[in-house]
Write a protein that holds these residues in place. Structure first.
Motif, mmCIF file in Angstrom:
data_model
loop_
_atom_site.group_PDB
_atom_site.id
_atom_site.type_symbol
_atom_site.label_atom_id
_atom_site.label_comp_id
_atom_site.label_asym_id
_atom_site.label_seq_id
_atom_site.Cartn_x
_atom_site.Cartn_y
_atom_site.Cartn_z
ATOM 1 N N UNK A 120 19.402 0.102 -34.083
ATOM 2 C CA UNK A 120 20.379 -0.935 -33.712
ATOM 3 C C UNK A 120 21.775 -0.616 -34.232
ATOM 4 N N UNK A 121 22.739 -0.549 -33.298
ATOM 5 C CA UNK A 121 24.125 -0.289 -33.672
ATOM 6 C C UNK A 121 24.495 1.170 -33.781
ATOM 7 N N UNK A 122 23.566 2.085 -33.490
ATOM 8 C CA UNK A 122 23.896 3.505 -33.605
ATOM 9 C C UNK A 122 23.075 4.325 -32.625
ATOM 10 N N UNK A 123 23.697 5.348 -32.074
ATOM 11 C CA UNK A 123 23.037 6.321 -31.202
ATOM 12 C C UNK A 123 23.554 7.690 -31.619
ATOM 13 N N UNK A 124 22.791 8.372 -32.442
ATOM 14 C CA UNK A 124 23.264 9.606 -33.055
ATOM 15 C C UNK A 124 22.387 10.788 -32.675
ATOM 16 N N UNK A 125 22.962 11.983 -32.756
ATOM 17 C CA UNK A 125 22.196 13.219 -32.694
ATOM 18 C C UNK A 125 22.292 13.884 -34.051
ATOM 19 N N UNK A 126 21.143 14.195 -34.632
ATOM 20 C CA UNK A 126 21.090 14.877 -35.920
ATOM 21 C C UNK A 126 20.902 16.368 -35.677
ATOM 22 N N UNK A 127 21.494 17.189 -36.562
ATOM 23 C CA UNK A 127 21.549 18.631 -36.334
ATOM 24 C C UNK A 127 21.166 19.363 -37.611
ATOM 25 N N UNK A 128 20.249 20.322 -37.499
ATOM 26 C CA UNK A 128 19.819 21.122 -38.653
ATOM 27 C C UNK A 128 19.862 22.597 -38.296
ATOM 28 N N UNK A 129 20.036 23.425 -39.311
ATOM 29 C CA UNK A 129 20.015 24.878 -39.085
ATOM 30 C C UNK A 129 19.291 25.639 -40.183
ATOM 31 N N UNK A 130 18.659 24.957 -41.113
ATOM 32 C CA UNK A 130 17.905 25.619 -42.157
ATOM 33 C C UNK A 130 18.701 25.979 -43.383
ATOM 34 N N UNK A 131 20.000 25.747 -43.355
ATOM 35 C CA UNK A 131 20.857 26.079 -44.503
ATOM 36 C C UNK A 131 21.738 24.905 -44.904
ATOM 37 N N UNK A 132 22.475 24.356 -43.955
ATOM 38 C CA UNK A 132 23.410 23.270 -44.248
ATOM 39 C C UNK A 132 22.685 21.933 -44.377
ATOM 40 N N UNK A 133 23.350 20.974 -45.017
ATOM 41 C CA UNK A 133 22.875 19.595 -44.994
ATOM 42 C C UNK A 133 22.846 19.112 -43.552
ATOM 43 N N UNK A 134 21.826 18.353 -43.197
ATOM 44 C CA UNK A 134 21.718 17.835 -41.831
ATOM 45 C C UNK A 134 22.973 17.056 -41.491
ATOM 46 N N UNK A 135 23.627 17.440 -40.397
ATOM 47 C CA UNK A 135 24.854 16.761 -39.990
ATOM 48 C C UNK A 135 24.598 15.888 -38.782
ATOM 49 N N UNK A 136 25.624 15.108 -38.401
ATOM 50 C CA UNK A 136 25.446 14.086 -37.367
ATOM 51 C C UNK A 136 26.583 14.148 -36.349
ATOM 52 N N UNK A 137 26.218 13.915 -35.075
ATOM 53 C CA UNK A 137 27.190 13.730 -34.002
ATOM 54 C C UNK A 137 27.005 12.319 -33.474
ATOM 55 N N UNK A 138 28.103 11.541 -33.388
ATOM 56 C CA UNK A 138 27.995 10.144 -32.973
ATOM 57 C C UNK A 138 28.567 9.875 -31.586
ATOM 58 N N UNK A 139 28.817 10.943 -30.824
ATOM 59 C CA UNK A 139 29.403 10.791 -29.504
ATOM 60 C C UNK A 139 30.885 11.019 -29.488
ATOM 61 N N UNK A 153 17.982 19.325 -46.105
ATOM 62 C CA UNK A 153 18.552 20.619 -45.727
ATOM 63 C C UNK A 153 17.529 21.437 -44.950
ATOM 64 N N UNK A 154 16.761 20.803 -44.098
ATOM 65 C CA UNK A 154 15.683 21.492 -43.399
ATOM 66 C C UNK A 154 16.136 22.250 -42.175
ATOM 67 N N UNK A 155 15.177 22.960 -41.580
ATOM 68 C CA UNK A 155 15.453 23.740 -40.382
ATOM 69 C C UNK A 155 15.070 22.993 -39.114
ATOM 70 N N UNK A 156 13.979 22.206 -39.142
ATOM 71 C CA UNK A 156 13.458 21.572 -37.933
ATOM 72 C C UNK A 156 13.521 20.050 -38.075
ATOM 73 N N UNK A 157 13.778 19.374 -36.952
ATOM 74 C CA UNK A 157 13.912 17.917 -36.951
ATOM 75 C C UNK A 157 12.977 17.298 -35.920
ATOM 76 N N UNK A 158 12.542 16.082 -36.215
ATOM 77 C CA UNK A 158 11.749 15.292 -35.280
ATOM 78 C C UNK A 158 11.922 13.833 -35.657
ATOM 79 N N UNK A 159 11.330 12.928 -34.879
ATOM 80 C CA UNK A 159 11.380 11.488 -35.155
ATOM 81 C C UNK A 159 9.987 10.920 -34.934
ATOM 82 N N UNK A 160 9.505 10.131 -35.886
ATOM 83 C CA UNK A 160 8.204 9.492 -35.713
ATOM 84 C C UNK A 160 8.311 8.347 -34.712
#
Length: 264
Positions: A120-139, A153-160
């Motif tokens: 609620x109130x957000x629609x984001x894309x999360x981004x990981x590459x295995x090195x950097x802190x997970x970053x976010x794009x908000x549109x 700081x992971x490499x792979x992302x998913x959502x339950x």
């Protein structure tokens, strides 16, 4: 369908109303049945012997990106906004529907892995590459969120699918670890919100993907299927999963093999 029985030795066009016989790669062109073909170009084969014209392609971006693209992620919003995130080396460009780059950021590693997280109130894309802190794009802009608890700081992302947790697998310091955010809060990772999968096996996590209500986490020769969350006697979350052996994913999401061949 071209036919070579024209009296002048050329070709003429004839209607083909069915293709039930499919491809016939054994008989000569003079003896094949009317519903068969000895060759077919620019078509895609369908179940039950059907076919249709193959989809074409066209240039999407007007100009070349800075580096060769190596990863793609779609960003959608409820107001109809559609954007394409393109990882190209140590850079991510955001392309609008006209193919123009409207924003970019320079991470320190590649390729990139994207997952859409909505609350609620957000629609984001999360981004990981295995090195950097997970970053976010908000549109509109990139950012690195301020995380509560563990910083992912992971490499792979998913959502339950059952409780809307962000899943971050294969951390920088632990190739066997899977982090889970709090429900609906992708920037909060409690101290006990993790599982180490078969630690010390010598097989790092090679992929993570959401499907329906499940999250599949792969190693080279085993799969862990998460299907829900319960609570232990101390009030800590328990991330329930089934363990499957004899199947897995061998590619760890790093640079592709030189010959581009992937074996599962």
């Amino acid at each position: 369908m071209p036919s070579n029985d024209d009296a002048r030795g050329g070709y003429r066009t004839a209607a083909q109303t069915r293709f039930a016989g499919g491809l016939n790669l054994i008989d000569g062109s003079d003896v094949v049945a009317p519903d068969q073909a000895v060759d077919a170009m620019n078509v895609t084969f369908l179940p039950a012997g059907g076919l249709r014209q193959r989809d074409g392609y066209t240039r999407f971006s007007a100009t070349e990106l800075t580096n060769r693209p190596d990863s793609l992620g779609a960003h959608y919003e409820s107001d109809g906004t559609r954007q394409l995130l393109v990882g190209n080396g140590n850079r991510i460009d955001v392309l609008n529907t006209a193919g123009a780059s409207i924003a970019n950021v320079a991470p320190t590693a590649s390729p990139h892995h994207f997952v859409r997280f909505a609350a609620p109130g957000s629609e984001h894309t999360l981004i990981a590459n295995g090195t950097d802190t997970v970053r976010r794009w908000d549109g509109a802009s990139f950012s690195t969120p301020v995380y509560t608890g563990t910083t992912p700081t992971g490499r792979f992302l998913a959502v339950t699918g059952t409780d809307n947790r962000l899943v971050c697998a294969r951390t920088v310091t632990n190739p066997d670890r899977v982090l889970f955010s709090d429900p609906g809060l992708p920037t909060t990772f409690g101290a006990n919100n993790y599982v180490d999968l078969h630690p010390g096996s010598g097989e790092p996590i090679t992929a993570a993907v959401s499907w329906n209500d499940y999250v599949f986490v792969f190693k080279e020769s085993e799969v862990f299927v998460y299907y829900g969350t319960s609570t232990d006697g101390s009030g800590n979350p328990v991330f329930n999963f089934r363990h499957v052996t004899g199947a897995g994913s061998v590619w760890a999401g790093g640079p592709a093999p030189a010959d581009g061949l992937f074996l599962d």
